[in-house]
Design an enzyme around this catalytic site. Structure first.
Site, PDB file in Angstrom:
ATOM      1  N   CYS A   1       0.862  -1.326  -0.041  1.00  9.81           N
ATOM      2  CA  CYS A   1       0.220   0.050  -0.260  1.00  9.81           C
ATOM      3  C   CYS A   1       1.022   1.199   0.141  1.00  9.81           C
ATOM      4  O   CYS A   1       1.514   1.496   0.991  1.00  9.81           O
ATOM      5  CB  CYS A   1      -0.969  -0.058   1.118  1.00  9.81           C
ATOM      6  SG  CYS A   1      -1.883   1.568   1.368  1.00  9.81           S
TER       7      CYS A   1
ATOM      8  N   CYS B   1      -0.044   3.945   2.603  1.00  7.41           N
ATOM      9  CA  CYS B   1       0.397   3.410   4.000  1.00  7.41           C
ATOM     10  C   CYS B   1       1.797   4.098   4.075  1.00  7.41           C
ATOM     11  O   CYS B   1       2.189   4.449   5.499  1.00  7.41           O
ATOM     12  CB  CYS B   1       0.331   2.082   4.049  1.00  7.41           C
ATOM     13  SG  CYS B   1      -1.411   1.476   3.789  1.00  7.41           S
TER      14      CYS B   1
END
Length: 325
Positions: free
Chosen positions: A79, A82
């Site tokens: 991700c 993230c």
């Protein structure tokens, strides 16, 4: 009608209740002592940011949420957003120095937790406060917005649940060791506490409440006064109730939140602790909105009367968390 000269002697063990509340009180006393010395000591980063999996969720998140707001960072290695958000949360956890605990959850390794929280995309950030899950935000949001959200979360934890956060003393030790262990309430308050107990035994609940409040006005962290006040307020709520009428109303109206709350108070005063907790957990499960919040808050108040370390409280917290998720 319930007699006015009620006493919970023999129903709730005050010594056990006092001991159960001391862990929380020690953290408060340590924070107060640190403030007098110019501010709290720095909490080690290892105590502020932890990795959590499904096996340790109950211990590391649900149980800890009774002491400090736990912020959940759902992330994954693949991700990209993230990789921007997670370091920022790490930095803020250190900066806030124990006002919240950051728990990082790898969604690839913890699919069940991802499903339980209903997460559709990551990064996703939730909080757990006193066993209750709260959605915070999703995606890589601006730092100013994150700070505002965290400030509100901490305020809720302090004002509504009395959460004190992670505290260390000047030697870097937590509330279970060193100076924090030796911390004592400001005092002495023996005369006031004795007056409060005498008032309770005589049925003078207003006098007991005021005596405990007098102690807490000077020492908000005093464990016996805090728990004694919770006991006195419980007795005040039930003193004029008609037990038969309350129990009939609760039996006839499972969805009547007011009746269920009153019956739970009577259960606890009568020593039926698990019945009181079970009744309110079931009420939380059945209700929504303000009704659910009223039942949940009363359950948390009853936890305070019994004590956080009591296994019946632990079991009820777990049951509450299950119905809230």
């Amino acid at each position: 009608m319930q007699p006015r000269n009620m006493s919970m002697s023999g129903v709730v063990d005050l010594a056990a209740v006092k001991a159960a509340g001391e862990a929380k009180a020690k953290a408060e006393q340590t924070r107060a002592a640190a403030a007098r010395q110019g501010g709290p000591a720095a909490v080690p980063p290892s105590a502020l940011v932890i990795d959590v999996d499904e096996a340790g969720f109950e211990r590391d998140v649900l149980q800890r949420s009774a002491e400090v707001p736990v912020v959940l960072d759902f992330w994954a290695e693949w991700c990209e957003p993230c990789k921007q958000l997670s370091p920022l949360l790490d930095r803020l956890a250190v900066e806030y120095n124990g006002r919240f605990l950051l728990a990082k959850i790898d969604v690839d390794a913890n699919q069940m937790l991802m499903q339980q929280f209903g997460i559709q995309g990551i990064p996703a950030v939730f909080a757990v406060v006193a066993g209750q899950a709260l959605p915070l935000f999703q995606g890589a949001v601006p730092e100013a917005q994150i700070r505002e959200t965290l400030d509100q979360l901490i305020q809720i934890g302090e004002e509504r649940f009395g959460l004190t956060g992670i505290v260390v003393d000047a030697n870097g030790e937590g509330p279970d060791g060193g100076t924090a262990e030796a911390a004592q309430p400001v005092g002495p308050y023996d005369a006031l506490l004795e007056a409060a107990m005498s008032a309770l035994d005589a049925g003078d609940l207003a006098g007991a409440v005021q005596a405990y409040k007098n102690v807490l006005a000077d020492d908000p962290a005093h464990p016996e006064a805090k728990l004694g006040l919770a006991q006195a307020e419980l007795l005040t709520r039930v003193q004029d109730l008609d037990p038969a009428a309350v129990r009939k109303a609760a039996a006839d109206g499972p969805a009547d939140v007011t009746a269920q709350i009153a019956a739970a108070d009577l259960d606890l005063v009568g020593g039926h602790v698990q019945d009181a907790f079970g009744r309110l957990v079931e009420t939380v499960r059945r209700t929504v909105g303000e009704d659910r919040d009223a039942a949940r808050l009363r359950l948390l108040e009853l936890f305070e009367v019994i004590g956080a370390d009591d296994p019946r409280v632990t079991a009820a917290r777990q049951a509450l968390a299950r119905v809230l998720f």
